[in-house]
Design a protein around this motif. Structure first.
Motif, PDB file in Angstrom:
ATOM      1  N   ILE A   1      21.110  -1.036  -0.920  1.00 33.16           N
ATOM      2  CA  ILE A   1      21.464  -0.962   0.500  1.00 33.16           C
ATOM      3  C   ILE A   1      20.779   0.260   1.107  1.00 33.16           C
ATOM      4  O   ILE A   1      21.227   1.394   0.937  1.00 33.16           O
ATOM      5  CB  ILE A   1      22.996  -0.861   0.699  1.00 33.16           C
ATOM      6  N   GLN A   2      19.661   0.009   1.764  1.00 35.59           N
ATOM      7  CA  GLN A   2      18.869   1.087   2.349  1.00 35.59           C
ATOM      8  C   GLN A   2      18.504   0.719   3.772  1.00 35.59           C
ATOM      9  O   GLN A   2      18.359  -0.446   4.093  1.00 35.59           O
ATOM     10  CB  GLN A   2      17.559   1.283   1.575  1.00 35.59           C
ATOM     11  N   ARG A   3      18.325   1.742   4.587  1.00 36.26           N
ATOM     12  CA  ARG A   3      17.728   1.482   5.907  1.00 36.26           C
ATOM     13  C   ARG A   3      16.593   2.492   6.059  1.00 36.26           C
ATOM     14  O   ARG A   3      16.746   3.675   5.769  1.00 36.26           O
ATOM     15  CB  ARG A   3      18.754   1.557   7.026  1.00 36.26           C
TER      16      ARG A   3
ATOM     17  N   LEU B   1      -2.500   0.585  -4.674  1.00 37.47           N
ATOM     18  CA  LEU B   1      -1.968  -0.745  -4.366  1.00 37.47           C
ATOM     19  C   LEU B   1      -0.993  -1.222  -5.439  1.00 37.47           C
ATOM     20  O   LEU B   1      -1.169  -0.931  -6.625  1.00 37.47           O
ATOM     21  CB  LEU B   1      -3.104  -1.770  -4.256  1.00 37.47           C
ATOM     22  N   GLU B   2       0.009  -1.961  -4.991  1.00 44.59           N
ATOM     23  CA  GLU B   2       0.925  -2.628  -5.912  1.00 44.59           C
ATOM     24  C   GLU B   2       1.126  -4.056  -5.437  1.00 44.59           C
ATOM     25  O   GLU B   2       1.049  -4.327  -4.231  1.00 44.59           O
ATOM     26  CB  GLU B   2       2.308  -1.939  -5.901  1.00 44.59           C
ATOM     27  N   ARG B   3       1.433  -4.937  -6.359  1.00 43.66           N
ATOM     28  CA  ARG B   3       1.835  -6.261  -5.940  1.00 43.66           C
ATOM     29  C   ARG B   3       3.142  -6.103  -5.145  1.00 43.66           C
ATOM     30  O   ARG B   3       4.021  -5.331  -5.530  1.00 43.66           O
ATOM     31  CB  ARG B   3       2.089  -7.160  -7.155  1.00 43.66           C
ATOM     32  N   TYR B   4       3.247  -6.784  -4.017  1.00 42.35           N
ATOM     33  CA  TYR B   4       4.461  -6.687  -3.222  1.00 42.35           C
ATOM     34  C   TYR B   4       5.490  -7.665  -3.764  1.00 42.35           C
ATOM     35  O   TYR B   4       5.250  -8.863  -3.845  1.00 42.35           O
ATOM     36  CB  TYR B   4       4.167  -6.977  -1.747  1.00 42.35           C
ATOM     37  N   LEU B   5       6.640  -7.138  -4.140  1.00 39.36           N
ATOM     38  CA  LEU B   5       7.708  -7.976  -4.678  1.00 39.36           C
ATOM     39  C   LEU B   5       8.624  -8.403  -3.541  1.00 39.36           C
ATOM     40  O   LEU B   5       8.929  -7.610  -2.648  1.00 39.36           O
ATOM     41  CB  LEU B   5       8.514  -7.207  -5.722  1.00 39.36           C
ATOM     42  N   HIS B   6       9.042  -9.650  -3.594  1.00 37.49           N
ATOM     43  CA  HIS B   6       9.892 -10.163  -2.521  1.00 37.49           C
ATOM     44  C   HIS B   6      11.354  -9.790  -2.745  1.00 37.49           C
ATOM     45  O   HIS B   6      11.936 -10.158  -3.759  1.00 37.49           O
ATOM     46  CB  HIS B   6       9.753 -11.686  -2.401  1.00 37.49           C
TER      47      HIS B   6
ATOM     48  N   CYS C   1      21.292  -7.212   1.481  1.00 40.71           N
ATOM     49  CA  CYS C   1      21.698  -7.035   2.886  1.00 40.71           C
ATOM     50  C   CYS C   1      20.559  -6.581   3.792  1.00 40.71           C
ATOM     51  O   CYS C   1      20.794  -5.977   4.834  1.00 40.71           O
ATOM     52  CB  CYS C   1      22.875  -6.058   3.015  1.00 40.71           C
ATOM     53  N   ARG C   2      19.309  -6.840   3.380  1.00 43.92           N
ATOM     54  CA  ARG C   2      18.169  -6.360   4.167  1.00 43.92           C
ATOM     55  C   ARG C   2      18.168  -6.933   5.576  1.00 43.92           C
ATOM     56  O   ARG C   2      17.906  -6.222   6.541  1.00 43.92           O
ATOM     57  CB  ARG C   2      16.872  -6.726   3.440  1.00 43.92           C
ATOM     58  N   ASP C   3      18.493  -8.232   5.687  1.00 43.60           N
ATOM     59  CA  ASP C   3      18.513  -8.866   7.012  1.00 43.60           C
ATOM     60  C   ASP C   3      19.560  -8.208   7.919  1.00 43.60           C
ATOM     61  O   ASP C   3      19.316  -7.945   9.090  1.00 43.60           O
ATOM     62  CB  ASP C   3      18.785 -10.370   6.876  1.00 43.60           C
TER      63      ASP C   3
ATOM     64  N   VAL D   1       0.872  -1.174   0.000  1.00 44.24           N
ATOM     65  CA  VAL D   1       0.000   0.000   0.000  1.00 44.24           C
ATOM     66  C   VAL D   1       0.908   1.223   0.000  1.00 44.24           C
ATOM     67  O   VAL D   1       1.816   1.328   0.825  1.00 44.24           O
ATOM     68  CB  VAL D   1      -0.921   0.031   1.244  1.00 44.24           C
ATOM     69  N   LYS D   2       0.704   2.112  -0.968  1.00 45.76           N
ATOM     70  CA  LYS D   2       1.583   3.277  -1.070  1.00 45.76           C
ATOM     71  C   LYS D   2       0.783   4.569  -1.151  1.00 45.76           C
ATOM     72  O   LYS D   2      -0.324   4.580  -1.692  1.00 45.76           O
ATOM     73  CB  LYS D   2       2.477   3.146  -2.314  1.00 45.76           C
ATOM     74  N   ALA D   3       1.361   5.643  -0.627  1.00 46.14           N
ATOM     75  CA  ALA D   3       0.702   6.954  -0.663  1.00 46.14           C
ATOM     76  C   ALA D   3       0.885   7.565  -2.053  1.00 46.14           C
ATOM     77  O   ALA D   3       1.990   7.583  -2.590  1.00 46.14           O
ATOM     78  CB  ALA D   3       1.306   7.867   0.404  1.00 46.14           C
TER      79      ALA D   3
HETATM   80  C1  MV4 Z   1       8.365  -1.929  -2.985  1.00 41.95           C
HETATM   81  C2  MV4 Z   1       8.925  -3.119  -2.464  1.00 41.95           C
HETATM   82  C3  MV4 Z   1       8.311  -4.276  -2.802  1.00 41.95           C
HETATM   83  N1  MV4 Z   1       7.213  -4.276  -3.601  1.00 41.95           N
HETATM   84  N2  MV4 Z   1       7.269  -1.972  -3.759  1.00 41.95           N
HETATM   85  C4  MV4 Z   1       9.753   1.777  -2.155  1.00 41.95           C
HETATM   86  C5  MV4 Z   1      10.546   2.930  -1.758  1.00 41.95           C
HETATM   87  C6  MV4 Z   1      11.921   2.399  -1.689  1.00 41.95           C
HETATM   88  N3  MV4 Z   1      12.747   3.227  -0.879  1.00 41.95           N
HETATM   89  C7  MV4 Z   1      11.698   1.010  -1.172  1.00 41.95           C
HETATM   90  N4  MV4 Z   1      10.492   0.612  -1.746  1.00 41.95           N
HETATM   91  C8  MV4 Z   1      10.035  -0.646  -1.945  1.00 41.95           C
HETATM   92  N5  MV4 Z   1       8.921  -0.729  -2.726  1.00 41.95           N
HETATM   93  C9  MV4 Z   1       6.705  -3.131  -4.055  1.00 41.95           C
HETATM   94  N6  MV4 Z   1       5.618  -3.152  -4.834  1.00 41.95           N
HETATM   95  C10 MV4 Z   1      10.072  -3.031  -1.657  1.00 41.95           C
HETATM   96  C11 MV4 Z   1      10.631  -1.799  -1.395  1.00 41.95           C
HETATM   97  C12 MV4 Z   1      11.808  -1.779  -0.555  1.00 41.95           C
HETATM   98  C13 MV4 Z   1      13.090  -1.857  -1.122  1.00 41.95           C
HETATM   99  C14 MV4 Z   1      13.293  -1.908  -2.497  1.00 41.95           C
HETATM  100  C15 MV4 Z   1      14.561  -1.980  -3.039  1.00 41.95           C
HETATM  101  C16 MV4 Z   1      15.663  -2.005  -2.205  1.00 41.95           C
HETATM  102  C17 MV4 Z   1      15.507  -1.927  -0.846  1.00 41.95           C
HETATM  103  C18 MV4 Z   1      14.228  -1.853  -0.287  1.00 41.95           C
HETATM  104  C19 MV4 Z   1      14.059  -1.771   1.103  1.00 41.95           C
HETATM  105  C20 MV4 Z   1      12.794  -1.712   1.632  1.00 41.95           C
HETATM  106  C21 MV4 Z   1      11.684  -1.704   0.800  1.00 41.95           C
END
Ligand code: MV4
Length: 618
Positions: free
Chosen positions: A232-234, A200-205, A447-449, A158-160
């Motif tokens: 690489i984001q936090r 809404l968007e499909r959530y990608l893993h 490196c999300r974990d 769910v996105k704004a």
């Molecule tokens: C997503 C996602 C999975 N599915 N959208 C959006 C803003 C950006 N900063 C992160 N976003 C994401 N959007 C859908 N439909 C997962 C993320 C996401 C992400 C994406 C790429 C690299 C790191 C990420 C960390 C958290 C969330």
């Protein structure tokens, strides 16, 4: 080309823009808040205007004040950098109205990309792939539930609609979580963008964040400069970026495909200047497909923080190209001129404590030394004995390296991080050192974990300052104590010794340093109106010419052509903002030229006097 450009920003990006302007032969005008009076971006520009104190809304975001400075200074164009007034369509329109060129895309392009649902619609029409989902706002939780179940499928994002950069981003793994996600996203949209609508968007893993740098001119030319991987984001903030993406992730074929997507996206909104198409890259998007997928996420209609990694691999100056494009010049490069070489990595040097879940850690900087050497670039907006204010972005510098491969670049980055000395400030340097040393990074994982691993982050805690009991830091500040590192030799062996105590040594009182050319260069001194330290090199033979440290009126001229003067002798008085400023000779010699008459206006950087002869041989 423009003769003069105003930089409506601060910190490292303002310095970056001033450098580009200088190389283009364009005069630069800085603006600054009271807090930023003594910062590098102010000194780096040719002229600087105080926008007053208070929060950014009263200075860096104040459209009236900025347009007024543009008029007063005679700037023909305004560069917004990133943040502040970048991506602000009404501001871009106001510039146009005032007859000032906005260095960036037309207001219409900013607006088109500002609404995420509108942008998705536009992109779909232009043949740009978007993440499967809705292109219309979803009005109620009930609607969301129906659409998620029947069309998008769980898990759902769910996105704004007004959002971007992860603000207002929520995930619902199942039906039960949808209401919470919907309401959370809507609330955040309302809070940050005054827009509660969501889609809404499909959530990608575990997708990767892969974006494409584009450049466009006013003649319909649009090119791309390859991709950047910012996975690489936090908390949706990028901390490390690289270009290109790891080669086993983005192949030349995929690069060409996503490059074309970027170009098409830019063309669809008649883009001008430097822009970025952000997207999600997923190696396994479909149920059983192994075909990688790339989806448009949003377009950033400005120069980005991480543009530098692309500059390193392409050799193209993105900021200069953006300025040229705004001035109506064609791009300096065609698509076939763009060749990627080697690998670049950027680490954001934020004043943050990773061990305390990346809490901002503003404060005073003591000694400061930037890394250098082969393949190293530092874009910074801070200096020794400067201060990082809690009022602004904690990103104080960017460390960028280039080398022949990702592996080599990683080693070079670790070397450069080790060279970086920022005394007294907690930064992400230890975090970067730890992360770049992991197997996960080497394998090119997201490196999300790791970034959510509290134990791992805790291990990055900063050592407590020696001998510091609770509260000593506040006490120290109150007593105006300083900490300094001294180098000592004991029996021929070198040690670094940190001494904390009251400030001693030369402190130049405000107003005492009447000669701008000398002010500000005293190490450790707190020369107050340092503006004269700018323009230290007035071109070839500049050593003879004394440039005016300020803008004002020539009040009194106390010497005449042919006079011999001694260093420090009073030459003239310039009246500026109802203050009399005494200007003294920067060297001994004979007055060869004295171009400004009493009563005449004088701009910062204008020559006050040319003094020849009596060169010091020392
Ligand atoms: C997503 C996602 C999975 N599915 N959208 C959006 C803003 C950006 N900063 C992160 N976003 C994401 N959007 C859908 N439909 C997962 C993320 C996401 C992400 C994406 C790429 C690299 C790191 C990420 C960390 C958290 C969330």
């Amino acid at each position: 080309m423009f003769a003069k450009v105003l930089i409506a920003n601060r910190g490292e990006i303002a310095v970056r823009i001033a450098r580009a302007l200088q190389e283009l032969g364009i005069a630069s005008v800085a603006v600054y808040s009271e807090l930023d009076r003594d910062t590098p971006h102010v000194r780096r520009a040719d002229e600087a205007y105080n926008l007053g104190e208070g929060p950014a809304s009263e200075n860096y975001l104040n459209v009236e004040k900025i347009l007024d400075v543009a008029r007063r200074s005679g700037a023909e164009a305004i560069h917004p950098g990133y943040g502040f007034l970048a991506e602000n369509a009404p501001f871009a329109a106001a510039c146009e109205q005032a007859g000032i060129v906005f260095i960036g895309p037309p207001a219409s392009a900013i607006e088109a990309m500002g609404s995420k649902t509108e942008a998705r619609k536009l992109m779909r029409a232009a043949g740009v792939p978007i993440v499967p989902g809705t292109t219309e706002p979803v009005q109620t939780v009930a609607d969301a539930l129906r659409i998620a179940k029947d069309e998008v499928g769980f898990p759902v994002a769910v996105k704004a609609a007004g959002g971007g950069g992860g603000k207002g981003f929520r995930v619902a793994l199942s039906e039960e979580e949808l209401q919470g996600a919907f309401e959370g996203s809507s609330r955040e949209g309302e809070k940050f963008f005054s827009d509660p609508t969501v889609y809404l968007e499909r959530y990608l893993h575990d997708p990767r964040h892969v974006e494409v740098q584009v450049l466009a001119d006013r003649h319909g030319n649009v090119i791309h400069l390859g991709e950047r991987d910012c996975s690489i984001q936090r908390r949706h903030q990028k901390v490390i970026e690289e270009s290109p993406a790891p080669e086993w992730i983005v192949t030349p074929e995929i690069r060409e495909r996503i490059g074309k997507i970027g170009v098409n996206a830019a063309k669809a909104v008649d883009y001008v200047g430097a822009g970025t198409i952000e997207g999600l890259f997923s190696a396994h998007a479909g149920e059983d497909s192994s075909e990688p997928e790339y989806f448009f996420l949003e377009m950033n209609t400005r120069v980005q923080v991480e543009h530098c990694v692309t500059e390193m691999t392409t050799g193209i100056d993105i900021v200069k190209e953006g300025i040229r494009a705004a001035a109506g010049e064609p791009l300096s490069y065609a698509q076939e001129d763009v060749q990627l070489r080697g690998h670049a990595i950027e680490c954001r040097i934020n004043a943050e404590d990773a061990s305390k879940s990346f809490a901002p850690a503003p404060g005073k900087i003591g000694a400061y030394r930037e890394p250098t050497g082969p393949g190293v670039r530092v874009d910074s907006g801070v200096q020794a004995h400067g201060e990082v204010s809690p009022m602004y972005d904690p990103m104080v510098a960017k460390l960028i390296v280039w080398d022949s491969s990702r592996e080599e670049a990683t080693k070079r980055m670790l070397r450069a991080l080790g060279e970086y000395e920022i005394e007294g400030l907690k930064t992400l340097i230890p975090f970067h050192q730890a992360l770049l040393a992991t197997e996960q990074w080497a394998r090119g994982e997201t490196c999300r974990d790791l970034l959510e691993d509290k134990q791992w982050l805790k291990s990055l805690a900063f050592p407590k300052p020696e001998g510091a009991e609770a509260g000593i830091e506040e006490e120290t500040a109150a007593a105006e104590k300083v900490s300094r590192t001294y180098e000592v030799e004991v029996s021929g062996k070198r040690f670094d010794v940190r001494v904390r105590g009251e400030a001693v040594g030369p402190v130049i009182a405000a107003g005492m340093a009447s000669n701008g050319a000398a002010a500000g260069s005293a190490p450790g001194g707190r020369a107050a109106p340092k503006r004269g330290a700018r323009k230290s090199s007035a071109g070839a033979g500049g050593a003879d010419v004394l440039p005016s440290p300020l803008q004002g009126n020539m009040w009194k001229v106390l010497v005449k052509q042919g006079d011999t003067v001694s260093e420090g002798q009073l030459l003239c008085i310039i009246e500026a903002m109802k203050m009399e400023n005494e200007i003294t000779a920067h060297k001994a010699g004979t007055i060869a030229e004295l171009p400004i008459a009493e009563g005449a206006p004088i701009a910062a950087g204008d020559p006050i006097a040319k003094i020849v002869g009596e060169e010091q041989s020392a």
